[in-house]
Each structure stands twice: as C-alpha cells, then as structure tokens.
Scaffold this motif. Sequence first.
Motif, PDB file in Angstrom:
ATOM      1  N   LEU A   1       5.852  20.315   1.829  1.00 42.24           N
ATOM      2  CA  LEU A   1       6.927  19.323   1.879  1.00 42.24           C
ATOM      3  C   LEU A   1       6.909  18.424   0.650  1.00 42.24           C
ATOM      4  CD1 LEU A   1       7.013  18.328   5.668  1.00 42.24           C
ATOM      5  CD2 LEU A   1       8.301  20.075   4.432  1.00 42.24           C
ATOM      6  N   THR A   2       5.767  18.466  -0.060  1.00 45.36           N
ATOM      7  CA  THR A   2       5.688  17.659  -1.283  1.00 45.36           C
ATOM      8  C   THR A   2       6.704  18.140  -2.329  1.00 45.36           C
ATOM      9  OG1 THR A   2       3.880  19.101  -1.899  1.00 45.36           O
ATOM     10  CG2 THR A   2       3.283  16.933  -1.058  1.00 45.36           C
ATOM     11  N   ARG A   3       7.218  19.338  -2.101  1.00 46.03           N
ATOM     12  CA  ARG A   3       8.258  19.841  -3.026  1.00 46.03           C
ATOM     13  C   ARG A   3       9.556  19.042  -2.899  1.00 46.03           C
ATOM     14  NH1 ARG A   3       8.084  26.311  -1.719  1.00 46.03           N
ATOM     15  NH2 ARG A   3       6.031  26.736  -2.550  1.00 46.03           N
ATOM     16  N   PHE A   4       9.744  18.460  -1.701  1.00 44.74           N
ATOM     17  CA  PHE A   4      11.040  17.834  -1.418  1.00 44.74           C
ATOM     18  C   PHE A   4      11.049  16.320  -1.619  1.00 44.74           C
ATOM     19  CE2 PHE A   4      10.785  21.632   1.360  1.00 44.74           C
ATOM     20  CZ  PHE A   4      11.746  22.394   0.713  1.00 44.74           C
TER      21      PHE A   4
END
Lengths: 904, 109
Positions: free
Chosen positions: B98-101
């Motif tokens: 979720l760190t991508r978002f």
Amino acid sequence: MSSFADESIISDFVAESREHLSSIEPDLLAMEQDGAAAVGEVINRVFRAIHSIKGGAGFFAFENLKRLSHAMESVLMQVRDGKLSVTPAIMDVVFGALDRLRAMLDDIQSSDSVPCEKELEALKGILDRQGVATGKTVKAKTKGGGPLFDLDAEGVRSALRRGMTLYHAIAYLHRDVRDQGLTPLAFLNNALSVGTCLDAFIDVMAIADLEGCLEQDLPVTLLFGTVLEPELAALALKLPPSQLKPLDMDALKKSAKVADPKKADPLQAPEPQPVGGTPEFSPVPAAGGADPAPEGSPEEKSASKASREAGSETLRVRVELLTNLMNLAGELVLGRNQLMLAVGDRRRDIPGLNGILQNLNQVTTEMQEGIMQTRMQPIGMVFSRFPRIIRDMSRQLAKQIEVQIQGAEVEMDKSIVELLTDPLTHIIRNCADHAIEDPAERRSKGKNPTGTIYLDAYHEGGQVNIVIRDDGRGIDPKKVGAKAVTKGLITQAQLAEMSEREIVNLVFAPGFSMAEKISDISGRGVGMDVVRTNTEKLGGHVEMESVVGQGTTVRLQLPLTLAIIPSMIVGVSNQRFAIPQVNVVEFVWVKASEVRTKVERVQGAEVLRLRDQLLPLVRLADALDLPRIYVDPDSGEAAEDRRQSLADRRGPGEGKSLRAEDRRKDWRSDYNVVVLRQGPNQFGVIVDELFDIEEIVVKPLSSFLHDTKCFSGATILGDGRVIMILDASGLSNLAGLHFTDLQAEGKKRAEKELEARALKASRLRSVILFKAAVGEHFAVPQDKVQRLERIQAGAIERVGDREYIDYRGEGLPLIRLDGVMEVSPIAPGTEELYVIIPKVLGSESPPPAGILISTILDAVDVEVDLKPVEIKGPGLLGSAMVQDHLTLFLDPVALAGSAAGVAP
Amino acid sequence: MATKPGALKVQKSEEALRLSPRGDLVASTVESLRSGMLKAIDGAQGPVVLDLGTARQIDSLGITLTLGLFKSCQKKGIGFSVEGVSPDILRVFRLFNLTRFFPIEEAAK
C-alpha cells in the motif's frame, strides 16, 4: 551452497563476518547518537563490513544472508550519500537486520531457513520511502499467457535456486480471509510459513470511494513461491485451487538467467574467489545508481590494503587447536613436575643436569603461560554487547540510560568470557528494567533524567572482579524480605534475624522475582538465580549491595582461567583433594583444648563458632564416605576413628595411657578446618592435613563420574598422583547444609551470650580484701577506693573521742569499723595500720573520712552474689564467700559519708 | 473527544484534516467510522491524515475502509496519508504494497 566450498573456508568466512558485526555495532550506535555529524569514516567502516559479508554470502550462495546484507547495504548507502537521515526508527530496522544476520551466522548451513522477510520488508520500506528501487526486475506471466508482472530479479533467482515453483494467487479479503476467520496479517503469515512472497498487491481500482467500499470484496494478488505442488499450495494457502495458477517457469528461468538446479553440474560451479570478493550476483539498481561499493573503488582498495597489512601481524587459529595445545602444555607441566620430583637431590650428581633442568623448568613455565595467553580475550568482547542492549531497552521502556565501561581490556580465558555473557546480560537487563527510573521520576528525585549503568573490570589478587553499578532506585530490603516471605523462600522469623545485606542478596534465590508481572524483559524469577549458578559454575562468586534511592552494585569475582587454577591441597583418610582457592575463605586451627568452646551443636549437627558466627561443619571423610582415621597419640599408629562427636577426646580403644586432660591438649587431636565460601554462605570442612597451595591443571571428569556432584574435575600432582578437585557447592549440597536456620540460631546464641556476659559483668567485682580484726574479712570495691595509706599507730591524733591523721596537709577523720557496726576492734598494740581513702566522685574536695584497718589481704576479681547480713551499719552491701571466708562487702564512700555526717 | 471504540476524533487545522479513530479498525468499528469519515471529509479541501495511533489491529474491512477513504480523497483531488501505524499494521500495509499508493508513517516508539 556451493559444493566446492571447503568447510574451513566457510568457517573463516563466518568468523570474519562475526567480527565485522561485532565491530560495526558500536559504530552504528555512534551513528545514531551523532546523526548527521557522524564521522564519514565510521559510516564507511559499517558500509564496508556489510559489503564484505554480502560478498562472502554471494560467493558461498547463502541466499538469505546475501539478500539481507544487500538490503542493509542499500540503506547504508543512502545514509553514506547523505540522502537518508539516521533516526531511531531507521536504526531499529538496521539493528534488527544485524541481529538476523548474526542468527544466520550462528548456524550458517541452515541460514537459508532463518526467516528474514520481516527485516527485508522493513529495509525495503525505508528504501521505498526514499524512492530507491531495490533491484532489477524480470517479467513473469502465468502459463498459457496471462497478465505480465514485474518481479524482483533477485527474489526470483533466490526462489528458483531453492527449487520453488512460482504461483499467481488471488485471495479475496472477505471471502478468503475474513470468512476463514483470519486477519490479513494471519493470512500473510500463513503464506510466508510455506513459501516466499515475491509481490502482493490489492486491486485498489475495484473500490470507487468510501461510500460503498465496505461491501466490496477486494481481490489481493500474490506472486508466491513455494516448493509445494499446486494442489498442496492451494490447500496451504487456504484458497480454492482455481485461484492459484503457476507462472511460466521456463520463461522465468530464461528471463532470470538461472540454471535449473536439478540439472546443475557441480563441476560448472563458479571459480572460487577469496572471501569478501565480488559476490556471485551484484544486481544493478534499477534507479540507475551504481553498485554500493564497486570492486576496486579507492575505499575498497584502501580497506584491502589495511586488511593485508593486518594479516601479516595476526593469524587466525582454530580454538580447538589452542585447546589441544593448552592440554598438551598442561601435560608438559605435569611431566616437568614429575621429573623434578624423581630427580630430587640427585640432580647435582650428573654434571650439567641441574642447568638443563632449570632451563626446562623455565621454558615449560613460559610456554604454558604463552599458550594460556593465546586463549585470553578481553572482557570488552562481552561488555561491547551492552550499549546496544541498553539502547534497545531504553527505547522499549521509554527511559534514558547510558552505559559507561571501564576495564574492557582486562583479559580472561575465552571459555570464561563466553560463559559470562548470560549472567552479565541478566544483570544489565535487570538494571535497565527495574533499577533505572523513568526520566520523570528521576527528575522528581532531583536526579539526572539520564540513568547510568557502570561496568568495570579489574584484576585483584589473581582474580578478575567485575562490578556492575547503577544509579537507579536501589533495592528496598523491606520489599525484598516481604516478597521472599510471600514466596515461601524464608520464614518471617528468619527474616527478622537477617541483615539488610543478606536480605538484598535473597534476589539470587531460585524463583525470586520482584516484578509484579512477567514481561518480555524480566520477571520470571530465573535471572538472578542463573547469575549466581553460572558464576559459581565458573568457580567465582557474586554478591550484591544496594542503597535505596542511590543505586545497586553487583560484584562478580572470577578466576582468570578454568584450565589452571590455584588450589589448596588437603588430605583426609590418607587421600588428597584439591580445593580451588577461590572457594577458600580461611583456615581455622581448632586446638584440641578449644574444641569444647569452639564447636557447638545446633539441631544435632556440629557447628563451628567463628567470630560470633556459627558455621556448619562437614567432616570431609564422612561426606565422601571414607573411613575416618585416628592417629594414636601414644603409638602414632593409625586406626579407624569411631568417635561420633568432635568433642569426644577418647582414644579408639581401651587401656589408654594418656589421661583425658592430656588427650585434650595433645596436638594430634587438633582439627584443621577449611572455611569455604558458597554464595553468600560459608561452611567449614574438617580435614586431616593441609598441604600447599598449588597451581593445578584441571582435567575434566570422565563421564562415569559426572553424577558425583561434589567433584568439579581432577588433576595430577607432581608425584603423579591423580586427585579429585572438590566443588564447594556440591559438597555443601551433599552434606545437606541449611544455612538460613543456622544464621538465625547463631544470632540467637550470640545474643544469649551477650546477655550472659552482661550478667556476668554485673556480678564481677574487683575488690580489695582486708581485715580489721583477726578472723573477720572485709571487701571494698576497688573503683570506690581512691588510695590506701599505710600509717603507724603513732600518727593518729585524738581530738575528744575522734581520731585524725594528717592527709595532704589536712586533718582526715578516721572511722574504726567496730565504731559503726558490730564487728571486732583492731587488736590493741598493732603498730602498722592502713587507711582506706574513699573516692569522692565528681568532686575535688577532700574525702570526708578514712577507714582504719589492720591488714590488706589481696586485690582480686570475684564473681559473687551478695547476700544480706544481719549486722547493721552504714555502707554495708552484704556478704559473700570469698577465698573460703565469709566476707563483708562495704561501700567505703557511703560509709565515710555517713560517718562524716554524724561528725561534729 | 473520541472515547469509545469506533468513535472518530476529527481535528481540522490549516495543514490537514486529521482523522483519529479510537481503537482498532475491525468489523465492529468500521461502520461507525465510515459514517464519521464521510461527514468529516465532506467539503474537505486540504490533505487528509488518517491517524492510527490507537489502533493495534486491522482486519479485511479495516483495510477496505482505509482504501475507501484513500479513493474518496483521490476523487476529491486532495492528499491522503496514514500516520501512527503500529508495527503489525505496518507489516500488513507493506506486504500489500500500500506504500505504493500513499505515505505511511510508523508510530514513534
């Protein structure tokens, strides 16, 4: 692992890597403390160490080790390049990874099964936030064509090398996770327990917004590697088989350039490279960065040069080899001793032999010391662990704690240094957890908010002392005592008899814990017990003292080495034993004539009274079940001693020529007591003979003797005799000694004795015995007499019916006893008389009167109970029998005062 | 002030709209949290911070709720971040990438 890798090369790699990890930990702590101000060389040193480990791991194909060190290196590179600021949170991750590397090195052959996903994720998280790609990628798709995925090349290679099949799995958050009773974390942990997760992502596009999101069952895609076949993999992941599809492995292998491990030819393995050389795989960061430390970079070359230079000064040697050498040196010492004894006085008979023997003696001693020296390691090897432990605990407990170390260079035998790690760690953790207060509490007490734990090591008396001191809250003996009673370790009565120091040392008792609840850090009540047990196993002892509000000090006293120890050689029943000197407190020679006063009985057991303390006594012969030997004072012959009591002075048979009194005084009936230390307690061991203190070479016991707890080893004396080494703790246990009962009894008896002495003192009087008339005896206390004056009868002057003498220029009235009480007068015509001048207490004025007597008999100490007398008179204290005479005791002060009062 | 699990503390400042759920993001709390969040972000123009300082657990619905909030912010064209994340929740967010978002910040120890 590469099949060609020689065990010894791997062993060297592990040893070197461990040294790297030990050396960089203080550097990492310095980096955290100094932040941006950290010296570049410190950061480079850490960086080089991790790079070196990564290189070796790659070379030997230790995949986990390589992946983790690579990720650490990437993070450190960001720090080195000034792109990442060091924060405690980042250092937590780095330290966590460091610990994991250490765990892998501890069992290098199983390092690939040591889980490190959590650490990798955390490091990756840091790099993600930095926008650093962690490696190049390969394309993957499912069999038969499907969506394309970008996977980390390093991860794919690692999985393929381990024979894994890669799958594309889809799990729905509600149906496959929540409805299965799982949390997402539990689901992921389950997946990671059967394989490795190369990538995972949620289809965020499936959600529109907050409004209707909760009804949406979001799919999670996993790109997952496992050795399991598809059906089993689906079962393990708790997913329907239709949601798990294998990836196209052939395409992946080509893409990742990995040979099939099943087809790999060992002969085609990579060429051996030196440890620390180029790793097998050096992924090029996708972000376009260079490899962290390219081969041949100036700093690398500089490090290599330094390493080569250091290499010419040092040599890595296996511990096993040193241990063997140590044993051989021990044998050589024994051989030398035997040779010296055998040659004895004949050494001068052969010309030149004496010089040769002296040389042999000298060389043997030096060689033994030299070999021992090779095994010596600085205690700093253990101490250096503690700043890191304290750093982690400070963060965990929200405390401010610093560690100050002194004497890290003090050396001890490797085996002791290693065995010290656990006890010292227990103590340090207790200091941080229980002793040091949190900053607010410390401030409120007027203390520095930062607590300090001091570690100090120093040599003293051929031993090493280690002191751990803190400036925390100290230990309250009242609380310790109450806890010990609650836990049933002691009774309330026993507690009442204990000193504060003894109470504080109860923390070493098995099962004792002050913690209200068990935490990760402490509170199970095993720590301090382990400290004492381990310390004593090492032949040392530990004690604690504490001042409430100021802090606690723990002192450990340890031998320098376990291999050669100074020991007292004692004899019993014609056998010899060695007692390690560290256990010996003192020797007590109990003369035969003193046995009755020095040896007492408590609950049927014999105890030695030593300086107001009662020490349990153990007859070594009885404890070891050896026949006791009695040497007949007359004939000098040895016979079995059947006497039960030490105070029994009878000979072993009838018809003795010595009278009882003589036997009590005969030196052959004396006892030799060796007082031994066992933890905080002491006890006496009765032996027949005391020999010398010798440096003995400790030999381990055969497995047949491992159950005999009273021996800690064996040794060989100079005359070739094999003797056993006594273990103080084992001996005490074997004899079933109970120290707490005895301490209480000792105190009771000491108090009783004190009372008796006080009573005796009240009855004891120093008196002057005299006569006034023939046959009547008197006594006056010496402390009430100022002076005795001898006078001639002619010196008495009369004024009316009063008599005076000239005393220091003044007329001193005289009292005749027969004038004030019903006693006989002084015989008429007695020319030489005496006058008792009473003491005038607290006054410079002259005495009111003197007492006239005829004869002074003696000045003696008498112990009497005065009885009332029928005679009436001033100053009459009573009567008692003294020296077979009824004697009247007078108070001269009262008598003179009374007589003077009636005088005109 | 938020006092019971499922309650939402809302703090508006010039920098951000801070939403602090009380307790865990689990099935029993998500519904009331969603109502609170919907009200809070209605008309929000600045970035939204989801403060998970008191949450120790997150389940499937909690993740869905977080993503729903993220998507709503995305729709509004305002920033979104998560702060005060416990180690366990952080692990889940990281494993699901979720760190991508959006930025995710771990709770201070």
